[in-house]
Design an enzyme around this catalytic site. Structure first.
Site, PDB file in Angstrom:
ATOM      1  N   CYS A  38       0.836  -1.207   0.000  1.00  0.00           N
ATOM      2  CA  CYS A  38       0.000   0.000   0.000  1.00  0.00           C
ATOM      3  C   CYS A  38       0.870   1.256   0.000  1.00  0.00           C
ATOM      4  O   CYS A  38       0.385   2.355  -0.232  1.00  0.00           O
ATOM      5  CB  CYS A  38      -0.948   0.011   1.195  1.00  0.00           C
ATOM      6  SG  CYS A  38      -0.108   0.095   2.787  1.00  0.00           S
ATOM      7  N   ASP A  40       2.324   2.647   2.502  1.00  0.00           N
ATOM      8  CA  ASP A  40       2.212   3.462   3.712  1.00  0.00           C
ATOM      9  C   ASP A  40       3.438   3.294   4.607  1.00  0.00           C
ATOM     10  O   ASP A  40       4.013   2.211   4.713  1.00  0.00           O
ATOM     11  CB  ASP A  40       0.950   3.077   4.494  1.00  0.00           C
ATOM     12  CG  ASP A  40      -0.303   3.474   3.728  1.00  0.00           C
ATOM     13  OD1 ASP A  40      -0.162   4.162   2.708  1.00  0.00           O
ATOM     14  OD2 ASP A  40      -1.401   3.094   4.156  1.00  0.00           O
ATOM     15  N   CYS A  63      -2.792   5.611   5.310  1.00  0.00           N
ATOM     16  CA  CYS A  63      -4.244   5.653   5.315  1.00  0.00           C
ATOM     17  C   CYS A  63      -4.791   6.067   6.684  1.00  0.00           C
ATOM     18  O   CYS A  63      -4.058   6.149   7.668  1.00  0.00           O
ATOM     19  CB  CYS A  63      -4.782   4.280   4.941  1.00  0.00           C
ATOM     20  SG  CYS A  63      -4.579   3.093   6.271  1.00  0.00           S
ATOM     21  N   CYS A 107      -2.783  -2.463   8.701  1.00  0.00           N
ATOM     22  CA  CYS A 107      -2.410  -1.118   9.173  1.00  0.00           C
ATOM     23  C   CYS A 107      -2.003  -1.182  10.646  1.00  0.00           C
ATOM     24  O   CYS A 107      -1.062  -0.509  11.072  1.00  0.00           O
ATOM     25  CB  CYS A 107      -3.560  -0.142   8.982  1.00  0.00           C
ATOM     26  SG  CYS A 107      -4.412  -0.314   7.402  1.00  0.00           S
TER      27      CYS A 107
END
Ligand code: FES
Length: 151
Positions: A38, A40, A63, A107
Site C-alpha cells: 500500500c 504506507d 491511510c 495497518c
C-alpha cells in the site's frame, strides 16, 4: 467491486484527532516501517527514561486506519516499561480501537512493528538486550503470521 468500510467511533476519533503527532528530538529510539503493497510508512519516536516510555510520538504517511492505529499505539505505550511496551501488539491496538475492518488489519500490524523497531533502536543504542525483542521487519506484508491465524 466497491466495498463499504465500517469504522468504529474510536477509529474515527483517532483518525480525525490523532494524539501524539510529531517527532521527538534526540529520541531514545526511532523506528520506521512500511508496507510495500500500500506504500504506507510509519515512524515512531520513543523517549525512554529508566526503562520506562515517558513519551511517544509518530509520523504516518498512510491511510486513515494507519493514522488511527499509530495514534492509539503511542497512547498505549506511554507510561509502560520497555518490556510492557513490547506486549502492545496489533491485536491490543485493534481492541483498544474497538476493531478494524479486515482489509485494514495490516495497518495495525504497521503500528506494532513501528513500536518494535523503535524499541530495537533504543536497545541497540544502549547495548541492552530485551527478551523477546526481535530485529525490526522493514516491510510488512500480508504473509505475516497474523493473517494465517486469523481465519
Ligand atoms: Fe496500508 Fe493502511 S492501507 S497501512
Amino acid at each position: 467491486m466497491s466495498q463499504v468500510m465500517e469504522y468504529s467511533e474510536k477509529v474515527m476519533d483517532h483518525f480525525t484527532n490523532p494524539r501524539n503527532v510529531g517527532e521527538i528530538e534526540n529520541a531514545s529510539g526511532v523506528g520506521t516501517v512500511g508496507n510495500a503493497k500500500c506504500g504506507d510508512i510509519m515512524r515512531m519516536y520513543l523517549e525512554i527514561k529508566d526503562g520506562v516510555v515517558i513519551d511517544a510520538k509518530f509520523k504516518t504517511f498512510g491511510c486513515g486506519a494507519a493514522v488511527a492505529t499509530s495514534s492509539m499505539a503511542t497512547e498505549l505505550v506511554k507510561g509502560k516499561t520497555v518490556e510492557e511496551a513490547l506486549l502492545v501488539t496489533n491485536k491490543a491496538v485493534m481492541e483498544a480501537l474497538d476493531g478494524l475492518p479486515p482489509v485494514k488489519v495490516h495497518c495495525s500490524l504497521l503500528a506494532e512493528e513501528a513500536i518494535h523497531a523503535a524499541l530495537w533502536d533504543y536497545a541497540e543504542k544502549n547495548g541492552i538486550t530485551v527478551p523477546g525483542l526481535k530485529p525490526p521487519v522493514k516491510d510488512i506484508d500480508e504473509t505475516e503470521e497474523f493473517y494465517k491465524t486469523e481465519s
